[in-house]
Design a protein around this motif. Structure first.
Motif, PDB file in Angstrom:
ATOM      1  N   ARG A   1       0.810  -1.222   0.000  1.00  0.00           N
ATOM      2  CA  ARG A   1       0.000   0.000   0.000  1.00  0.00           C
ATOM      3  C   ARG A   1       0.848   1.278   0.000  1.00  0.00           C
ATOM      4  O   ARG A   1       0.311   2.378   0.061  1.00  0.00           O
ATOM      5  CB  ARG A   1      -0.927   0.018   1.212  1.00  0.00           C
ATOM      6  N   ILE A   2       2.139   1.127  -0.020  1.00  0.00           N
ATOM      7  CA  ILE A   2       3.006   2.304  -0.015  1.00  0.00           C
ATOM      8  C   ILE A   2       3.933   2.257  -1.224  1.00  0.00           C
ATOM      9  O   ILE A   2       4.158   1.207  -1.817  1.00  0.00           O
ATOM     10  CB  ILE A   2       3.838   2.404   1.285  1.00  0.00           C
ATOM     11  N   THR A   3       4.459   3.419  -1.565  1.00  0.00           N
ATOM     12  CA  THR A   3       5.442   3.535  -2.654  1.00  0.00           C
ATOM     13  C   THR A   3       6.767   3.966  -2.044  1.00  0.00           C
ATOM     14  O   THR A   3       6.830   4.956  -1.305  1.00  0.00           O
ATOM     15  CB  THR A   3       4.996   4.567  -3.701  1.00  0.00           C
TER      16      THR A   3
ATOM     17  N   SER B   1      10.718   5.067  -2.802  1.00  0.00           N
ATOM     18  CA  SER B   1      11.629   5.576  -3.840  1.00  0.00           C
ATOM     19  C   SER B   1      13.017   5.748  -3.248  1.00  0.00           C
ATOM     20  O   SER B   1      13.170   6.105  -2.075  1.00  0.00           O
ATOM     21  CB  SER B   1      11.141   6.919  -4.387  1.00  0.00           C
TER      22      SER B   1
ATOM     23  N   GLY C   1       5.795  12.619  -5.248  1.00  0.00           N
ATOM     24  CA  GLY C   1       4.748  11.743  -4.741  1.00  0.00           C
ATOM     25  C   GLY C   1       3.759  12.508  -3.896  1.00  0.00           C
ATOM     26  O   GLY C   1       3.898  13.712  -3.652  1.00  0.00           O
ATOM     27  N   GLY C   2       2.764  11.767  -3.386  1.00  0.00           N
ATOM     28  CA  GLY C   2       1.680  12.408  -2.635  1.00  0.00           C
ATOM     29  C   GLY C   2       2.074  12.867  -1.244  1.00  0.00           C
ATOM     30  O   GLY C   2       1.312  13.605  -0.603  1.00  0.00           O
TER      31      GLY C   2
ATOM     32  N   THR D   1       7.244   7.683  -0.533  1.00  0.00           N
ATOM     33  CA  THR D   1       6.825   8.878  -1.280  1.00  0.00           C
ATOM     34  C   THR D   1       5.332   8.896  -1.589  1.00  0.00           C
ATOM     35  O   THR D   1       4.845   9.843  -2.195  1.00  0.00           O
ATOM     36  CB  THR D   1       7.609   8.969  -2.604  1.00  0.00           C
ATOM     37  N   SER D   2       4.608   7.838  -1.172  1.00  0.00           N
ATOM     38  CA  SER D   2       3.150   7.857  -1.359  1.00  0.00           C
ATOM     39  C   SER D   2       2.518   8.746  -0.291  1.00  0.00           C
ATOM     40  O   SER D   2       3.195   9.276   0.595  1.00  0.00           O
ATOM     41  CB  SER D   2       2.600   6.437  -1.289  1.00  0.00           C
ATOM     42  N   SER D   3       1.209   8.913  -0.344  1.00  0.00           N
ATOM     43  CA  SER D   3       0.510   9.846   0.540  1.00  0.00           C
ATOM     44  C   SER D   3       0.621   9.438   2.009  1.00  0.00           C
ATOM     45  O   SER D   3       0.576   8.255   2.351  1.00  0.00           O
ATOM     46  CB  SER D   3      -0.965   9.922   0.135  1.00  0.00           C
ATOM     47  N   TYR D   4       0.749  10.446   2.886  1.00  0.00           N
ATOM     48  CA  TYR D   4       0.794  10.227   4.340  1.00  0.00           C
ATOM     49  C   TYR D   4      -0.544  10.557   4.992  1.00  0.00           C
ATOM     50  O   TYR D   4      -0.626  10.736   6.207  1.00  0.00           O
ATOM     51  CB  TYR D   4       1.866  11.122   4.967  1.00  0.00           C
TER      52      TYR D   4
END
Length: 417
Positions: free
Chosen positions: A47-49, A51, A351-352, A401-404
């Motif tokens: 569920r996470i990205t 980088s 990212g988000g 780098t995905s949304s927090y």
């Protein structure tokens, strides 16, 4: 006799008091436990990205859209208003300079031309009549001068003869004085006749000059009127392709109304819309790049339109070198407009996460990748792909780098495989 004494149980009040104390102790203990250590939350790895921070070439650029236009466009406007009588060329056709495109009609202009022609013809007729009258008047005065000269010669002959006879005592003083008076009269008369002829010549010359100026003015007015009527035939001002022709037979066009345009197919430019946020950073000479048919092409800004409409302003760009094959007017190109030169920098994928942190901190993964913890960072410039890392991270570091959005103020993420 002994008696069994029943053991008294806990009273209700005592029980409630003890329960309250216990709950309070648990609450305080939990609070101490959670505040004394890091707050954590479990997250699924899928569920996470993640980088990796890396070094590489960085260039600040913005993605913009541009529309392909001819490098030079000449607009066709109605010089004179009128009704469309005939379309001589269809939209999209190639035309040559002075080739007729439309024929308009305007009865008011045509009537004005007829009236102007009549006025010029009448003026020319009046000038000829005046010229003939002046010539006749001059001829009459010349005839009169001939008579005066003849009378002068005769008076001079008689005067000279009588003067001689008077000196010889052949005639009396009375007869001599009479001849002398006649001669003086004819001298004055001859001089007066010469003056009249000079004045008449001057007057005729002035009248001729004024008549010529009047005729010239009327002729110029007639030429202008002829040109206005001639402008009812709309012609191509240059060689090129006729586009955007807006005229149908029977339609009325006002003076100055746009009829169409002619594109000079000698090259293409790209008209680009740019967000007003960048207006202070965009100037002539900035470069850009576009990809057409999997091939990159360079462009440069040649003109900046500083007027802002709906939060955007426009620039014109020309291809720097080779022009893509087969591009057409109206085609849209996606352009990467460079705002800086390429430099070496520490790069972090976009990212988000930026929406929640503002670029002030990130979750950095531990060496074994099982957790991620907060790290303060400083980010600089950005482009659509990367942020420039100024401090807080090193090459090889891995960052979420995905949304927090769902993590709140958690200090640490526990990553579940």
């Amino acid at each position: 006799m002994d008696r069994v004494i029943e053991k008294k149980g806990w009273s209700k009040k005592k029980t409630l008091t003890l329960s309250g104390i216990t709950a309070l102790a648990i609450l305080v203990g939990g609070s101490i436990y959670f505040t004394s250590g890091k707050s954590k939350v479990n997250v699924e790895s899928e569920r996470i990205t993640v980088s990796e921070v890396k070094k590489g070439l960085f260039q600040e650029f913005i993605p913009v859209n541009g529309v392909v236009l001819p490098q030079t466009t000449i607009y066709l406007d109605a010089v004179e208003g009128g009704r469309v009588e005939e379309k001589l060329v269809e939209d999209g056709a190639m035309v040559k300079k002075n080739q007729p495109i439309l024929r308009l009609s305007n009865t008011d202009l045509e009537l004005s031309l007829v009236n102007q022609q009549t006025a010029v013809y009448n003026l020319l007729t009046q000038m000829q009549i005046a010229k003939n009258a002046a010539q006749q008047n001059t001829t009459q005065k010349l005839n009169q001068k001939t008579d005066v000269e003849n009378a002068y010669k005769e008076a001079k002959r008689v005067y000279d003869l009588n003067k001689y006879l008077y000196e010889q005592k052949a005639i009396g003083l009375q007869e001599f004085k009479q001849a002398e008076n006649t001669f003086n009269y004819q001298v004055a008369r001859l001089k007066l006749t010469d003056d009249i002829l000079m004045q008449d010549a001057s007057s005729n010359a002035q009248q001729v000059s004024q008549a010529a100026q009047s005729a010239k003015g009327s002729q110029n007015a007639l030429n202008v009127m002829r040109k206005k009527v001639g402008d009812l035939i709309v012609r191509a001002p240059v060689d090129g392709q006729l586009t955007s022709l807006d005229a149908e037979i029977g339609q009325s066009k006002n003076k100055g109304e746009r009829l169409g345009q002619i594109d000079i197919i000698s090259g293409y430019k790209v008209r680009v819309d740019v967000d007003e946020h960048y207006i202070s950073r965009v100037f002539i000479g900035l470069s850009g790049e576009t990809t057409v048919a999997n091939q990159d092409y360079k462009l440069k800004i040649t003109k900046v339109y500083t007027q802002v409409n709906n939060g955007r302003f426009q620039v014109d760009m020309l291809f720097d070198g080779k022009v893509p094959d087969g591009i057409r007017r109206g085609q849209t190109l996606q352009i990467r407009l460079a705002l800086s030169d390429e430099t070496q920098a520490l790069l972090l994928n976009k990212g988000g996460f930026f929406q929640q942190t503002g670029g002030n901190w990130v979750y950095k993964l531990s060496a074994d990748g099982s957790t991620a913890y907060k790290v303060d960072v400083q980010l600089g410039r950005q482009n659509p792909d990367y942020y420039e890392v100024l401090s807080g991270l090193q090459p090889g570091d891995k960052v979420v780098t995905s949304s927090y959005e769902n993590y709140g103020n958690m200090q640490e993420l526990v990553i579940k495989k």
